[in-house]
Scaffold this motif. Structure first.
Motif, PDB file in Angstrom:
ATOM      1  N   UNK A 233       0.869  -1.179   0.000  1.00 55.31           N
ATOM      2  CA  UNK A 233       0.000   0.000   0.000  1.00 55.31           C
ATOM      3  C   UNK A 233       0.904   1.226   0.000  1.00 55.31           C
ATOM      4  N   UNK A 234       0.862   1.986  -1.104  1.00 57.82           N
ATOM      5  CA  UNK A 234       1.829   3.068  -1.303  1.00 57.82           C
ATOM      6  C   UNK A 234       1.262   4.445  -0.964  1.00 57.82           C
ATOM      7  N   UNK A 235       2.176   5.304  -0.549  1.00 55.75           N
ATOM      8  CA  UNK A 235       1.876   6.687  -0.221  1.00 55.75           C
ATOM      9  C   UNK A 235       3.046   7.554  -0.691  1.00 55.75           C
ATOM     10  N   UNK A 236       2.870   8.828  -1.001  1.00 54.47           N
ATOM     11  CA  UNK A 236       1.616   9.581  -0.911  1.00 54.47           C
ATOM     12  C   UNK A 236       0.767   9.431  -2.166  1.00 54.47           C
ATOM     13  N   UNK A 237      -0.488   9.873  -2.044  1.00 53.96           N
ATOM     14  CA  UNK A 237      -1.374   9.880  -3.201  1.00 53.96           C
ATOM     15  C   UNK A 237      -1.159  11.135  -4.032  1.00 53.96           C
TER      16      UNK A 237
END
Length: 358
Positions: A233-237
């Motif tokens: 689950x990657x960040x930032x959007x």
């Protein structure tokens, strides 16, 4: 005797007048029913609940004079045909996201979010105080549609990936569900973006039709079950730093309402916009913990080379978008102008405070 009788009759008539004035309009009041079609699965945490709450609020505030009946994605029209349904008169109102309409109105995605653009509060400021609403209205005017902010899912996450992304090379050929301008940025980085309605995302991820997907924030993403098919689950959007929900209203249907009902529709949209944003912040904080601590999701930051390349590609994307036509250029200029106007203050206030708090 005649004088007394006349006076008594007159006083009786005066006394009865208020009651009559109150009762006659109630008898004459017409009951109106609107259809609201949405792009969301029914009661999806975030936009699905927002849409239902909006329909219920209009119905309640009008005392039942204007009843709004909600139809989730697929019940009357598919998720990605909400715009056409309002323009064509199939429904009087819709709840959706403007990023779906780039093929019809090139600048429309900016009114959900622009890559590396406005935060949720900055976006609201642009629409309400920086001329954004006026341009939005002009863009949709040919379709007899009045657009309004009506919900916000807040900051978005960067997306769900089946495999860890170590750098730009890992994006080459990656099939990712990412509509809007973020998808165009991904294409320029070598990925293969696709647009899917929300209800089709998880099956595509599970079947291998796509390798990754973005959607909203932890609350909605948990409800959609993406953790079952992807663990990273990657960040930032960066592609959508804001998540404005869009109410589409038939201008003809709105104009046909009495003035007080028009005001109720507008007020309900504005109220839900703020309420949903606060709700999203609260729920996202809680659901992120669930995803990490209970579902085994692994949080990752996008590598620096991806962020740098995406930022450069976002500039090019907006430059090219502005070449489409004069009104699109106005929308891009307005969006960029708002970003520039607000940037220094956001840096001095929010950014420095969060750094100090951390």
């Amino acid at each position: 005797m005649t004088i007394k009788t006349t006076r008594r009759a007159a006083l009786a008539a005066i006394g009865a007048a208020p009651a009559a004035a109150l009762s006659l309009p109630a008898i004459a009041q017409e009951k109106i029913e609107w259809r609201m079609v949405t792009s969301w699965p029914k009661n999806l945490p975030g936009p699905g609940i927002t849409a239902q709450r909006l329909a219920d609020a209009i119905t309640a505030m009008s005392g039942g004079r204007l009843t709004v009946k909600l139809y989730a994605a697929g019940e009357i029209v598919p998720a990605l045909e909400v715009f056409d349904a309002i323009a064509g008169g199939t429904a009087q109102m819709g709840h959706t996201a403007s990023l779906f309409w780039g093929g019809k109105v090139p600048a429309a995605p900016l009114f959900t979010a622009g890559p590396f653009g406005l935060t949720p509060l900055e976006h609201i400021t642009w629409i309400d105080h920086g001329g954004g609403q006026e341009i939005w209205d002009k863009l949709y005017e040919p379709f007899d549609i009045k657009p309004l902010m009506a919900g916000n899912t807040g900051f978005q996450m960067g997306g769900w990936f089946k495999e860890e992304v170590m750098g730009l090379d890992d994006l080459k050929g990656l099939r990712i569900r990412m509509p809007g301008l973020g998808g165009e940025v991904m294409r320029r980085l070598g990925a293969a973006p696709v647009t899917l309605p929300p209800g089709d995302i998880l099956p595509a991820l599970q079947s291998g039709a796509i390798d990754a997907t973005e959607f909203l924030g932890p609350s909605s993403d948990l409800a959609m079950g993406f953790y079952r098919a992807a663990k990273f689950y990657y960040t930032p959007g960066w592609h959508e730093p804001n998540g404005t929900g869009e109410a589409l209203i038939s201008k003809s249907a709105l104009a046909a309402l009495p003035a007080d009902l028009q005001a109720i529709v507008m007020s309900a949209c504005g109220s839900e916009n703020i309420r949903a944003l606060g709700e999203a912040e609260w729920l996202n904080a809680a659901r992120l913990k669930v995803l990490v601590e209970e579902k085994g999701v692994e949080l990752r930051d996008f590598p620096r080379d991806i962020i740098a390349a995406a930022r450069a590609a976002a500039v090019e994307t907006l430059n090219d978008l502005a070449q489409r036509d004069d009104l699109t250029a106005q929308a891009v200029d307005s969006f960029r102008g708002a970003s520039k106007h607000l940037a220094d203050w956001s840096t001095q206030s929010v950014q420095k405070f969060l750094a100090a708090r951390t």
